[in-house]
Design a protein around this motif. Sequence first.
Motif, short mmCIF file in Angstrom:
data_model
loop_
_atom_site.label_atom_id
_atom_site.label_comp_id
_atom_site.label_asym_id
_atom_site.label_seq_id
_atom_site.Cartn_x
_atom_site.Cartn_y
_atom_site.Cartn_z
N PRO A 168 -52.84 42.66 9.88
CA PRO A 168 -52.84 43.94 10.75
C PRO A 168 -51.56 43.91 11.79
O PRO A 168 -51.10 44.95 11.89
CB PRO A 168 -54.00 43.62 11.58
N THR B 205 -65.86 37.08 14.43
CA THR B 205 -65.83 37.96 15.44
C THR B 205 -66.97 37.70 16.48
O THR B 205 -68.23 37.50 16.25
CB THR B 205 -65.85 39.55 14.90
N ILE C 120 -58.69 51.58 14.34
CA ILE C 120 -58.29 50.31 14.29
C ILE C 120 -58.10 49.92 12.96
O ILE C 120 -58.68 50.09 11.94
CB ILE C 120 -59.69 49.48 14.92
N GLY D 89 -58.32 47.07 10.29
CA GLY D 89 -58.86 46.04 10.46
C GLY D 89 -59.59 45.74 9.18
O GLY D 89 -59.03 46.04 8.07
N SER E 286 -59.56 44.93 3.56
CA SER E 286 -58.96 45.80 4.82
C SER E 286 -59.56 47.15 4.75
O SER E 286 -60.00 47.74 3.89
CB SER E 286 -57.63 45.86 4.57
N TYR F 228 -60.08 50.87 7.63
CA TYR F 228 -59.41 51.82 8.73
C TYR F 228 -60.79 52.14 9.47
O TYR F 228 -61.67 52.88 8.94
CB TYR F 228 -58.86 52.71 8.19
N TYR G 289 -65.85 53.35 8.83
CA TYR G 289 -64.62 53.06 8.28
C TYR G 289 -64.32 53.71 7.05
O TYR G 289 -65.39 54.51 6.53
CB TYR G 289 -64.71 51.41 8.13
N MET H 203 -67.01 42.38 10.79
CA MET H 203 -65.75 42.68 11.10
C MET H 203 -64.87 41.36 11.36
O MET H 203 -65.14 40.40 11.85
CB MET H 203 -65.44 43.37 12.45
N CYS I 120 -57.13 42.19 14.24
CA CYS I 120 -57.28 43.56 13.87
C CYS I 120 -56.06 44.19 14.73
O CYS I 120 -55.47 43.52 15.75
CB CYS I 120 -58.63 44.42 14.33
#
Length: 380
Positions: free
Chosen positions: A156, A224, A244, A246, A252, A254, A265, A300, A304
Amino acid sequence: MEASGTDEVDKLKTKFISAWNNMKYSWVLKTKTYFSRNSPVLLLGKCYHFKYEAWTWPDALHIENSDSDSWTSNTVRKFTASFEASLSGERELRTPAVSLKETSGRHSDDHAVRNEIYHRKIISWFGDSPVAVFGLHRLIEFGKKSGKKAGDWYGPAVVAHILRKAVEEARHPDLQGLTIYVAQDCTVYNSDVIDKQTDSVTAGDARDKAVIILVPVRLGGERTNTDYLEFVKGVLSLEYCVGIIGGKPKQSYYFAGFQDDSLIYMDPHYCQSFVDVSIKDFPLETFHCPSPKKMSFRKMDPSCTIGFYCRNVQDFERASEEISKMLKISSKEKYPLFTFVNGHSRDFDFTSTAANEEDLFSEDEKKNFKRFSTEEFVLL
């Protein structure tokens, strides 16, 4: 008859290759995503509720596709039907769907035409073509300057710097009023941002530039930290947030919003039919997601990059104050994930990351790319 048979074989071959690439790179399945009708949806700083309003691009429900058998067009129709059915109990509270023709009747033709032109122009910048200013071809070329090649994993933070370079090198007149600032070591230096916004490279235009601020952060160690859940929610609730960059480990996404404790996402790796954006009135449906996906925050990846958009200097000053307040509240007793600092980076003995004319990326930037290599997962 022979030509027709050849076309069918080509179509079957294309579908097979598409399915294989989907499994190989992201294991994308055409599964339906369920959203709670009792909880609000936060998307890019705006709150929506199923009981009172739709949160989709209105024109997506009225797209006419020449390929009547395409999966995208079928999905749009199914999504429309299921969406309307799910809201059948609240029809009296929901604003009725308005067709494109009816909308045009209320607004001036010039306004509708102008919006259509800008819409297609922005999409064309991301087309699958070497001349597209933000297309994968161009981004990969910038990646080569940092020692990357097609097929490598991009983190990222590396992507943030590549996007900055893409904007700086763009020669399109409509992009001269935009700049990108990438935070250094989780610090946004206010004076550096304002200098970028007031840089007089817009051919005599004295107006401030809009700025996209990209902040690479890490939300934990190997995984995370769930303590950052409220922070991520707070960021995605801000009107200045543009999402973000990530994903999950080695995959990957968005992130554009959330509902309850799930992130909303879009997956950029799902294979779509090629669209020639250079032709007039090219089809739009492949560039819009008929149904976004949800993912638990716990899945996640901790690495990011958070994005913010400010229209001018005054907007940036307001945004920095609001974001700083949110950071202070969410950090509790811990240090905030990133900070806004008055002054320039050089005032704190940091070397400027401006690239020289001979090399697209400076030596400091290349060192940063190597440092970020341990957290890479974005595949271009």
